[in-house]
Motif scaffolding. Structure first.
Motif, PDB file in Angstrom:
ATOM      1  N   LYS A 309       0.819  -1.206   0.000  1.00  0.00           N
ATOM      2  CA  LYS A 309       0.000   0.000   0.000  1.00  0.00           C
ATOM      3  C   LYS A 309       0.857   1.262   0.000  1.00  0.00           C
ATOM      4  O   LYS A 309       1.860   1.335   0.711  1.00  0.00           O
ATOM      5  CB  LYS A 309      -0.932   0.013   1.225  1.00  0.00           C
ATOM      6  CG  LYS A 309      -1.845  -1.201   1.336  1.00  0.00           C
ATOM      7  CD  LYS A 309      -2.885  -1.236   0.227  1.00  0.00           C
ATOM      8  CE  LYS A 309      -3.865  -2.400   0.428  1.00  0.00           C
ATOM      9  NZ  LYS A 309      -4.850  -2.483  -0.664  1.00  0.00           N
ATOM     10  N   ARG A 310       0.446   2.250  -0.802  1.00  0.00           N
ATOM     11  CA  ARG A 310       0.990   3.608  -0.794  1.00  0.00           C
ATOM     12  C   ARG A 310       2.495   3.686  -1.048  1.00  0.00           C
ATOM     13  O   ARG A 310       3.151   4.625  -0.647  1.00  0.00           O
ATOM     14  CB  ARG A 310       0.637   4.320   0.516  1.00  0.00           C
ATOM     15  CG  ARG A 310      -0.845   4.570   0.692  1.00  0.00           C
ATOM     16  CD  ARG A 310      -1.110   5.349   1.953  1.00  0.00           C
ATOM     17  NE  ARG A 310      -0.754   4.579   3.137  1.00  0.00           N
ATOM     18  CZ  ARG A 310      -1.548   3.692   3.704  1.00  0.00           C
ATOM     19  NH1 ARG A 310      -2.745   3.431   3.192  1.00  0.00           N
ATOM     20  NH2 ARG A 310      -1.166   3.032   4.781  1.00  0.00           N
ATOM     21  N   VAL A 311       3.047   2.666  -1.696  1.00  0.00           N
ATOM     22  CA  VAL A 311       4.468   2.708  -2.040  1.00  0.00           C
ATOM     23  C   VAL A 311       4.650   3.148  -3.493  1.00  0.00           C
ATOM     24  O   VAL A 311       5.464   4.021  -3.808  1.00  0.00           O
ATOM     25  CB  VAL A 311       5.124   1.338  -1.795  1.00  0.00           C
ATOM     26  CG1 VAL A 311       6.582   1.348  -2.257  1.00  0.00           C
ATOM     27  CG2 VAL A 311       5.064   0.970  -0.310  1.00  0.00           C
ATOM     28  N   PHE A 312       3.850   2.544  -4.387  1.00  0.00           N
ATOM     29  CA  PHE A 312       3.986   2.833  -5.809  1.00  0.00           C
ATOM     30  C   PHE A 312       2.791   3.635  -6.370  1.00  0.00           C
ATOM     31  O   PHE A 312       2.695   3.848  -7.577  1.00  0.00           O
ATOM     32  CB  PHE A 312       4.132   1.528  -6.598  1.00  0.00           C
ATOM     33  CG  PHE A 312       5.295   0.691  -6.177  1.00  0.00           C
ATOM     34  CD1 PHE A 312       5.137  -0.365  -5.299  1.00  0.00           C
ATOM     35  CD2 PHE A 312       6.576   0.981  -6.653  1.00  0.00           C
ATOM     36  CE1 PHE A 312       6.212  -1.149  -4.918  1.00  0.00           C
ATOM     37  CE2 PHE A 312       7.653   0.201  -6.276  1.00  0.00           C
ATOM     38  CZ  PHE A 312       7.478  -0.866  -5.389  1.00  0.00           C
ATOM     39  N   ASP A 313       1.843   4.082  -5.489  1.00  0.00           N
ATOM     40  CA  ASP A 313       0.608   4.708  -5.962  1.00  0.00           C
ATOM     41  C   ASP A 313       0.888   5.940  -6.813  1.00  0.00           C
ATOM     42  O   ASP A 313       0.381   6.084  -7.947  1.00  0.00           O
ATOM     43  CB  ASP A 313      -0.276   5.092  -4.776  1.00  0.00           C
ATOM     44  CG  ASP A 313      -0.743   3.856  -4.010  1.00  0.00           C
ATOM     45  OD1 ASP A 313      -1.569   4.015  -3.093  1.00  0.00           O
ATOM     46  OD2 ASP A 313      -0.284   2.737  -4.332  1.00  0.00           O
ATOM     47  N   ASN A 314       1.653   6.869  -6.292  1.00  0.00           N
ATOM     48  CA  ASN A 314       1.894   8.130  -6.991  1.00  0.00           C
ATOM     49  C   ASN A 314       2.609   7.912  -8.317  1.00  0.00           C
ATOM     50  O   ASN A 314       2.308   8.573  -9.334  1.00  0.00           O
ATOM     51  CB  ASN A 314       2.689   9.084  -6.111  1.00  0.00           C
ATOM     52  CG  ASN A 314       1.896   9.549  -4.906  1.00  0.00           C
ATOM     53  OD1 ASN A 314       0.665   9.592  -4.952  1.00  0.00           O
ATOM     54  ND2 ASN A 314       2.580   9.891  -3.827  1.00  0.00           N
ATOM     55  N   ALA A 315       3.601   7.007  -8.295  1.00  0.00           N
ATOM     56  CA  ALA A 315       4.347   6.741  -9.533  1.00  0.00           C
ATOM     57  C   ALA A 315       3.409   6.185 -10.610  1.00  0.00           C
ATOM     58  O   ALA A 315       3.495   6.553 -11.796  1.00  0.00           O
ATOM     59  CB  ALA A 315       5.493   5.779  -9.249  1.00  0.00           C
ATOM     60  N   ALA A 316       2.493   5.283 -10.204  1.00  0.00           N
ATOM     61  CA  ALA A 316       1.572   4.691 -11.181  1.00  0.00           C
ATOM     62  C   ALA A 316       0.599   5.742 -11.723  1.00  0.00           C
ATOM     63  O   ALA A 316       0.361   5.834 -12.938  1.00  0.00           O
ATOM     64  CB  ALA A 316       0.824   3.530 -10.521  1.00  0.00           C
ATOM     65  N   MET A 317       0.023   6.553 -10.837  1.00  0.00           N
ATOM     66  CA  MET A 317      -0.934   7.561 -11.292  1.00  0.00           C
ATOM     67  C   MET A 317      -0.262   8.618 -12.172  1.00  0.00           C
ATOM     68  O   MET A 317      -0.841   9.081 -13.154  1.00  0.00           O
ATOM     69  CB  MET A 317      -1.607   8.215 -10.085  1.00  0.00           C
ATOM     70  CG  MET A 317      -2.570   7.291  -9.337  1.00  0.00           C
ATOM     71  SD  MET A 317      -3.579   8.153  -8.100  1.00  0.00           S
ATOM     72  CE  MET A 317      -2.304   8.704  -6.960  1.00  0.00           C
ATOM     73  N   ASP A 318       0.991   8.972 -11.841  1.00  0.00           N
ATOM     74  CA  ASP A 318       1.697   9.961 -12.644  1.00  0.00           C
ATOM     75  C   ASP A 318       1.960   9.437 -14.052  1.00  0.00           C
ATOM     76  O   ASP A 318       1.870  10.181 -15.044  1.00  0.00           O
ATOM     77  CB  ASP A 318       3.012  10.330 -11.949  1.00  0.00           C
ATOM     78  CG  ASP A 318       3.765  11.393 -12.706  1.00  0.00           C
ATOM     79  OD1 ASP A 318       4.847  11.083 -13.242  1.00  0.00           O
ATOM     80  OD2 ASP A 318       3.279  12.544 -12.776  1.00  0.00           O
ATOM     81  N   ALA A 319       2.282   8.141 -14.148  1.00  0.00           N
ATOM     82  CA  ALA A 319       2.517   7.557 -15.470  1.00  0.00           C
ATOM     83  C   ALA A 319       1.221   7.523 -16.291  1.00  0.00           C
ATOM     84  O   ALA A 319       1.208   7.894 -17.480  1.00  0.00           O
ATOM     85  CB  ALA A 319       3.096   6.153 -15.311  1.00  0.00           C
TER      86      ALA A 319
END
Length: 347
Positions: A309-319
């Motif tokens: 949880k909440r480790v890769f969320d921002n990177a995925a949404m930004d992509a």
């Protein structure tokens, strides 16, 4: 009788007695001195001559190799034992070597002839010098030999106070040696621990340096990949422009063809690997939900599920935010649609 006459008579008698007393004392002193030089001293010298030594002879280091012990000491008679003892005394072999020293020979004489005066006197007269030999063994830290010599001295004179001194000195020397040996062991252990700690610190430093170098290489590779992605997608973007123009034209004329199709991905973006996850060598995945607008842009982006949880969320949404699509078509008109995408992060 006149009192003064009596007093004078007594004084005269005392005055006459003083020279007599002095003369008697002088005679006694002369007799003692004469007895020492004429009787006692010659007797001691005779005893020491029989035993092969002299009380005034200092104990010196052995400069001669001791001869081999007699073949059969147990079978010797008293005279033979005394002869061997005298030879040992001449060579200052008071207590050593084992089985071939003066004290053992004299003690054997006393076993065979308990009242032998030559042996008993020799043991008594040479005891101090033999004790000095035992003390030399203590000082040289030959403790086993010193203990043997002390035990041999005790057989000759068990009540001699010198034995107490020798035993105390032997015990003190043993404790000193034990302490020194313990200190040396402690120093060796400390050196070993220091060496082990130094090796462990060096190994840890090497591992840290290797890990840092690996992370730097990963960061560099990641940056190269990020810079290479746009250029790789340029043909797709070029192709997307006429497609978008066609889509716009189609949207402007609904009756042109009546095309109905799903949204098509024109440009994808490699997500940026989060630095904390990269340093921790952590992998995972994210399920992202998003809308594709009529112009091909993504909108309403949010995470449906992720691990961790909440480790890769921002990177995925930004992509996903930078994705470009050919929008879905319905009857020749571009419409908004919703999709979900699982993005995996692996090292």
């Amino acid at each position: 009788m006149d009192t003064r006459y009596i007093l004078n008579t007594r004084r005269h008698a005392r005055g006459a007695a003083k020279p007599l007393i002095i003369a008697i004392i002088a005679i006694i002193a002369l007799l003692v001195v004469g007895a020492w030089f004429l009787i006692i001293k010659p007797h001691q010298e005779l005893i020491m001559a029989d035993s092969g030594g002299h009380p005034s002879t200092p104990v010196s280091a052995r400069t001669q190799v001791a001869p081999p012990p007699p073949a059969d000491v147990a079978a010797m008679d008293v005279n033979q034992l005394l002869t061997e003892a005298r030879t040992a005394m001449n060579q200052q072999r008071y207590l050593a070597p084992v089985g071939n020293n003066a004290f053992e020979f004299y003690l054997r004489v006393l076993v065979k002839d308990p009242g032998n005066k030559v042996a008993s006197d020799a043991l008594r007269e040479t005891f101090p010098f033999a004790a000095n030999s035992a003390e030399q063994s203590i000082n040289s830290r030959d403790f086993n030999e010193a203990q043997r010599q002390i035990d041999l001295l005790a057989k000759a004179d068990p009540t001699n106070f010198t034995l107490t001194i020798l035993r105390s000195k032997l015990d003190a020397q043993r404790k000193t040696l034990d302490k020194q040996q313990q200190q040396e062991l402690d120093q060796q252990k400390a050196q070993q621990l220091a060496t082990q700690k130094s090796a462990a610190d060096k190994q840890a430093a090497d591992q840290l340096a290797a890990e840092q170098q690996k992370n730097q290489l990963a960061e560099q590779q990641k940056e190269k990949s990020a810079h290479a992605t746009p250029s790789a997608n340029q043909p797709a973007e070029a192709a997307a422009k006429p497609a978008a123009a066609e889509a716009t034209a189609a949207a402007g004329s609904p009756t042109a063809g009546g095309e109905t199709s799903d949204a098509t991905l024109l440009k994808s973006v490699t997500p940026t690997y989060p630095s904390p996850a990269l340093r921790a060598h952590q992998s995972g995945w994210v399920v992202v939900s998003y809308s594709i607008a009529a112009d091909g842009h993504t909108d309403d982006i949010h995470v449906v599920d992720a691990q961790p949880k909440r480790v890769f969320d921002n990177a995925a949404m930004d992509a996903v935010r930078r994705y470009r699509f050919k929008p879905a078509m319905k009857d020749g008109v571009a419409v908004s649609t919703t999709q979900q995408l699982k993005i995996e992060f692996n090292l």
